[in-house]
Write a protein that holds these residues in place. Structure first.
Motif, PDB file in Angstrom:
ATOM      1  N   ALA A  93       3.346   5.606  41.719  1.00 22.95           N
ATOM      2  CA  ALA A  93       2.767   6.946  41.675  1.00 22.95           C
ATOM      3  C   ALA A  93       2.019   7.125  40.365  1.00 22.95           C
ATOM      4  O   ALA A  93       2.186   6.343  39.427  1.00 22.95           O
ATOM      5  N   PHE A  94       1.175   8.142  40.341  1.00 22.11           N
ATOM      6  CA  PHE A  94       0.521   8.550  39.101  1.00 22.11           C
ATOM      7  C   PHE A  94       0.561  10.064  39.074  1.00 22.11           C
ATOM      8  O   PHE A  94       0.861  10.692  40.088  1.00 22.11           O
ATOM      9  N   SER A  95       0.298  10.662  37.931  1.00 24.11           N
ATOM     10  CA  SER A  95       0.177  12.115  37.889  1.00 24.11           C
ATOM     11  C   SER A  95      -0.846  12.498  36.848  1.00 24.11           C
ATOM     12  O   SER A  95      -1.080  11.763  35.886  1.00 24.11           O
ATOM     13  N   LYS A  96      -1.491  13.643  37.089  1.00 20.39           N
ATOM     14  CA  LYS A  96      -2.490  14.175  36.165  1.00 20.39           C
ATOM     15  C   LYS A  96      -2.192  15.649  35.933  1.00 20.39           C
ATOM     16  O   LYS A  96      -1.598  16.292  36.809  1.00 20.39           O
ATOM     17  N   GLN A 155      -3.996  17.317  43.182  1.00 21.86           N
ATOM     18  CA  GLN A 155      -4.919  18.458  43.304  1.00 21.86           C
ATOM     19  C   GLN A 155      -6.063  18.118  44.257  1.00 21.86           C
ATOM     20  O   GLN A 155      -7.218  18.006  43.860  1.00 21.86           O
ATOM     21  N   MET A 208      15.457  16.894  36.762  1.00 19.91           N
ATOM     22  CA  MET A 208      14.618  17.989  36.305  1.00 19.91           C
ATOM     23  C   MET A 208      14.843  18.320  34.833  1.00 19.91           C
ATOM     24  O   MET A 208      13.927  18.739  34.140  1.00 19.91           O
ATOM     25  N   PRO A 233      10.625  17.642  34.066  1.00 20.85           N
ATOM     26  CA  PRO A 233       9.633  18.716  34.187  1.00 20.85           C
ATOM     27  C   PRO A 233      10.174  20.144  34.149  1.00 20.85           C
ATOM     28  O   PRO A 233       9.377  21.060  34.011  1.00 20.85           O
ATOM     29  N   LEU A 234      11.457  20.379  34.259  1.00 22.77           N
ATOM     30  CA  LEU A 234      11.929  21.756  34.221  1.00 22.77           C
ATOM     31  C   LEU A 234      12.318  22.204  32.812  1.00 22.77           C
ATOM     32  O   LEU A 234      12.720  23.348  32.612  1.00 22.77           O
ATOM     33  N   ARG A 244      -0.454  24.626  41.470  1.00 23.34           N
ATOM     34  CA  ARG A 244      -1.006  24.109  40.214  1.00 23.34           C
ATOM     35  C   ARG A 244       0.183  23.581  39.418  1.00 23.34           C
ATOM     36  O   ARG A 244       0.690  24.262  38.528  1.00 23.34           O
ATOM     37  N   SER A 245       0.610  22.389  39.759  1.00 19.11           N
ATOM     38  CA  SER A 245       1.935  21.960  39.346  1.00 19.11           C
ATOM     39  C   SER A 245       1.937  20.490  38.956  1.00 19.11           C
ATOM     40  O   SER A 245       1.060  19.725  39.344  1.00 19.11           O
ATOM     41  N   TYR A 246       2.952  20.106  38.202  1.00 21.94           N
ATOM     42  CA  TYR A 246       3.107  18.726  37.766  1.00 21.94           C
ATOM     43  C   TYR A 246       3.330  17.759  38.911  1.00 21.94           C
ATOM     44  O   TYR A 246       3.174  16.561  38.766  1.00 21.94           O
ATOM     45  N   ALA A 247       3.747  18.260  40.073  1.00 16.52           N
ATOM     46  CA  ALA A 247       4.201  17.387  41.141  1.00 16.52           C
ATOM     47  C   ALA A 247       3.173  17.203  42.243  1.00 16.52           C
ATOM     48  O   ALA A 247       3.377  16.373  43.115  1.00 16.52           O
ATOM     49  N   VAL A 248       2.068  17.968  42.225  1.00 21.67           N
ATOM     50  CA  VAL A 248       1.184  18.012  43.391  1.00 21.67           C
ATOM     51  C   VAL A 248      -0.197  17.466  43.048  1.00 21.67           C
ATOM     52  O   VAL A 248      -0.809  17.861  42.057  1.00 21.67           O
ATOM     53  N   TYR A 294       2.469  13.853  44.324  1.00 20.71           N
ATOM     54  CA  TYR A 294       2.182  12.556  43.709  1.00 20.71           C
ATOM     55  C   TYR A 294       3.092  11.471  44.252  1.00 20.71           C
ATOM     56  O   TYR A 294       2.710  10.318  44.345  1.00 20.71           O
ATOM     57  N   LYS A 295       4.306  11.874  44.631  1.00 24.09           N
ATOM     58  CA  LYS A 295       5.238  10.883  45.168  1.00 24.09           C
ATOM     59  C   LYS A 295       4.754  10.356  46.514  1.00 24.09           C
ATOM     60  O   LYS A 295       5.001   9.208  46.864  1.00 24.09           O
ATOM     61  N   LEU A 299       3.339  23.709  32.142  1.00 26.19           N
ATOM     62  CA  LEU A 299       3.290  24.063  33.568  1.00 26.19           C
ATOM     63  C   LEU A 299       2.342  23.142  34.330  1.00 26.19           C
ATOM     64  O   LEU A 299       2.597  22.788  35.486  1.00 26.19           O
ATOM     65  N   ALA A 300       1.242  22.757  33.684  1.00 24.46           N
ATOM     66  CA  ALA A 300       0.232  21.942  34.373  1.00 24.46           C
ATOM     67  C   ALA A 300       0.671  20.501  34.560  1.00 24.46           C
ATOM     68  O   ALA A 300       0.077  19.768  35.333  1.00 24.46           O
ATOM     69  N   GLY A 301       1.715  20.081  33.868  1.00 21.09           N
ATOM     70  CA  GLY A 301       2.150  18.692  33.969  1.00 21.09           C
ATOM     71  C   GLY A 301       1.486  17.807  32.940  1.00 21.09           C
ATOM     72  O   GLY A 301       0.619  18.230  32.181  1.00 21.09           O
ATOM     73  N   ILE A 357      15.996  12.267  41.916  1.00 17.63           N
ATOM     74  CA  ILE A 357      16.104  12.622  43.336  1.00 17.63           C
ATOM     75  C   ILE A 357      14.806  13.205  43.877  1.00 17.63           C
ATOM     76  O   ILE A 357      14.463  12.997  45.041  1.00 17.63           O
ATOM     77  N   LEU A 358      14.035  13.927  43.046  1.00 15.81           N
ATOM     78  CA  LEU A 358      12.780  14.521  43.518  1.00 15.81           C
ATOM     79  C   LEU A 358      11.577  13.729  43.021  1.00 15.81           C
ATOM     80  O   LEU A 358      10.700  13.378  43.793  1.00 15.81           O
ATOM     81  N   MET A 359      11.539  13.457  41.727  1.00 11.80           N
ATOM     82  CA  MET A 359      10.450  12.648  41.181  1.00 11.80           C
ATOM     83  C   MET A 359      10.785  11.173  41.419  1.00 11.80           C
ATOM     84  O   MET A 359      11.905  10.825  41.769  1.00 11.80           O
ATOM     85  N   TRP A 360       9.790  10.318  41.203  1.00 16.66           N
ATOM     86  CA  TRP A 360       9.981   8.897  41.465  1.00 16.66           C
ATOM     87  C   TRP A 360      10.648   8.214  40.275  1.00 16.66           C
ATOM     88  O   TRP A 360      10.571   8.675  39.141  1.00 16.66           O
ATOM     89  N   ALA A 363      -2.648  19.511  36.147  1.00 13.49           N
ATOM     90  CA  ALA A 363      -3.344  20.343  37.123  1.00 13.49           C
ATOM     91  C   ALA A 363      -4.262  21.316  36.395  1.00 13.49           C
ATOM     92  O   ALA A 363      -3.911  21.811  35.325  1.00 13.49           O
ATOM     93  N   LEU A 392       0.356   7.804  47.079  1.00 17.31           N
ATOM     94  CA  LEU A 392      -0.015   6.409  47.302  1.00 17.31           C
ATOM     95  C   LEU A 392       0.363   5.949  48.700  1.00 17.31           C
ATOM     96  O   LEU A 392      -0.252   5.021  49.233  1.00 17.31           O
TER      97      LEU A 392
END
Lengths: 184, 192
Positions: free
Chosen positions: B159-162, A123, B117, B141-142, A117-121, A84-85, B148-150, B131-134, B164, A88
Motif C-alpha cells: 500500500a501507499f498513502s498520500k 483521493q 490506532m 493515526p488516531l 479527506r482522511s489518512y486512510a482513503v 489505501y489498503k 487530519l490529512a494524513g 487490524i485496520l491499517m496494513w 489528502a 493496490l
C-alpha cells in the motif's frame, strides 16, 4: 434487386443484407454487452445491486452479466470508497482484465475521495487506474449509473477499432525489431 | 447486584489502587491507578462480580498531559443489564499494559484496534498485529499529533498513502457557541 444466378447472393434463402463499416459492426457488438466487474466497496454497491434488480434492470442495456472474474469482464464499476489498503488490489484486478477494458467511477468517493479527506482513503480511483466515466452522487441513484453506462456505450461506439489495431500491431512489430517505442 | 454495589465490592477487594466510583448521567466510572493490575481487577470483576460481557475497550490521547494515554474498559453484566466503566492511565514512555484477552476473548480485536490506532501495546496479547491499517504502516493515526490529512508512506506491493487535500481546512466545529454563526465549522488549525 433480386438475382436468379446460382452463384449470386440469394436473399430468399439468406435474408436481407445490411452494409456497414467494420468499425461500426465491431463497436455494435461490443457496446451492447459490456459485462461489468462489480468492484463494490461501500454503500454505492447497494445502488449497483439495485441497478441489477428488476425495478431498474441493467439488462435493458446488456450489462446484466456481473462477472466476478476480471478475465471475463469489460467494464469495472468502482462503487464505493477506495481505501489505501484496498487500492493496490483494485489496481491488480484492473490489470488482470483483458483489453478492451473500461472503468466507471461510481459516486463521490470513487471519483474524488468524497467526504473522506482522511489518512486512510485514496483521493479518487483515477490516481491509480484510468477512468472513463465519473458518476456524481453520494450514493448515485441507479438511474445515474445507467446514464453513465449509456454514456460509456456512446464512447465505445465512437472507437476506431481497426485503426487502433493497426497502431498496436505497428508498435508490437517495432518492439519485436528492438526499436524504442516512445509515447511522445 | 447493582453497579454501585459492584463498584464497592471492587474497591473492597483492591483498596488503594482503585478510586471511588464517580457517577455521570447514571453511568459509573472507576479509575484504576496502577495499569499493571488491570488483569487481576478484570478477573475479579468477571469471576466474582459476574461481568460476563466486555462491551468495548477504547483509548484516549490526553495530548500535552502526563500520563498521555487513558485506556477505558466498558464492562457489562447481561443479567440485570449492569454497566461499569473502568479507566486506567498509561504513560507515554511505557505505552504498554497487560492484556485482558485471557479474561474476555473479545478483547483480542479491541486491543488490536487500540494498538493500530494509538500505538499502545498490550503485553501478553496472542496476536498483536494491526487490524485496520496494513502491516508496515509507520504511523498511529488516531494520535492527536497526527495530522487530519494524513502523512505520505510507501510499502512496495502492499500500500501507499498520500496526504489528502483539505482545501484550506481542517474545518472544525466548536461546541457551545452562542448562535449558529459561532457554532458552524470554520478553519481551525491545531497550532493557532
Amino acid at each position: 434487386m433480386q438475382t436468379n444466378s446460382e452463384i449470386g447472393y440469394n436473399s430468399k434463402i439468406e435474408g436481407d443484407v445490411v452494409i456497414t463499416q467494420v468499425d461500426a459492426a465491431l463497436n455494435w457488438f461490443r457496446r451492447n454487452s459490456l459485462w461489468p466487474m462489480p468492484m463494490g466497496l461501500a454503500c454505492c454497491a447497494i445502488e449497483l445491486m439495485a441497478s441489477g434488480a428488476s425495478r431498474f434492470d441493467i439488462s435493458r442495456f446488456g450489462s446484466e452479466v456481473m462477472r466476478f472474474s476480471p478475465r471475463q469482464s469489460d467494464v469495472m464499476i468502482v462503487a464505493g470508497t477506495v481505501t489505501y489498503k484496498m487500492a493496490l488490489s483494485v489496481k491488480r484486478i484492473y490489470d488482470q482484465m483483458a483489453e478492451p477494458k473500461r472503468v466507471i467511477a461510481m459516486g463521490a468517493c470513487a471519483s474524488t475521495g468524497g467526504m473522506y479527506r482522511s489518512y486512510a482513503v485514496l483521493q479518487g480511483v483515477d490516481n491509480i487506474i484510468p477512468v472513463d466515466v465519473y458518476v456524481a452522487g453520494c450514493p448515485p441513484r441507479p438511474e445515474a449509473l445507467l446514464d453513465a453506462l449509456v454514456k460509456l456505450q456512446d464512447k465505445v461506439s465512437r472507437q476506431p477499432v481497426i485503426k487502433e489495431l493497426e497502431i498496436s500491431n505497428m508498435l508490437r512489430s517495432k518492439k519485436d525489431r528492438g526499436e524504442k517505442v516512445g509515447t511522445t | 447486584m447493582s453497579a454501585i454495589e459492584s463498584a464497592q465490592k471492587l474497591k473492597a477487594q483492591f483498596g488503594e489502587i482503585l478510586s471511588e466510583a464517580t457517577e455521570f448521567r447514571g453511568e459509573l466510572t472507576v479509575k484504576l491507578n496502577d495499569a499493571e493490575k488491570i488483569t487481576e481487577v478484570c478477573v475479579f470483576a468477571k469471576k466474582e462480580l459476574g461481568f460476563d460481557y466486555l462491551v468495548d475497550i477504547s483509548s484516549v490521547d490526553n495530548y500535552g498531559e502526563d500520563p498521555r494515554w487513558t485506556v477505558v474498559y466498558e464492562l457489562s453484566r447481561l443479567a440485570g443489564n449492569v454497566h461499569l466503566r473502568l479507566k486506567t492511565d498509561v504513560s507515554e514512555e511505557k505505552s504498554e499494559l497487560p492484556t485482558v484477552t485471557g479474561v474476555w476473548r473479545t478483547a483480542d480485536w479491541h486491543e488490536r484496534e487500540i494498538y493500530d490506532m494509538m500505538g499502545v501495546r498490550f503485553r501478553g496479547h496472542p496476536d498483536l498485529r494491526r487490524i485496520l491499517m496494513w502491516e508496515g504502516y509507520p504511523y498511529f493515526p488516531l494520535r492527536k499529533d497526527f495530522p487530519l490529512a494524513g502523512k505520505p508512506s510507501e510499502m512496495p506491493d502492499v500500500a501507499f498513502s498520500k496526504p489528502a487535500p483539505l482545501e484550506g481546512g481542517p474545518f472544525v466545529t466548536v461546541a457551545g457557541g452562542k448562535d449558529s454563526m459561532a457554532r458552524e465549522p470554520r478553519v481551525r488549525n491545531p497550532e493557532n
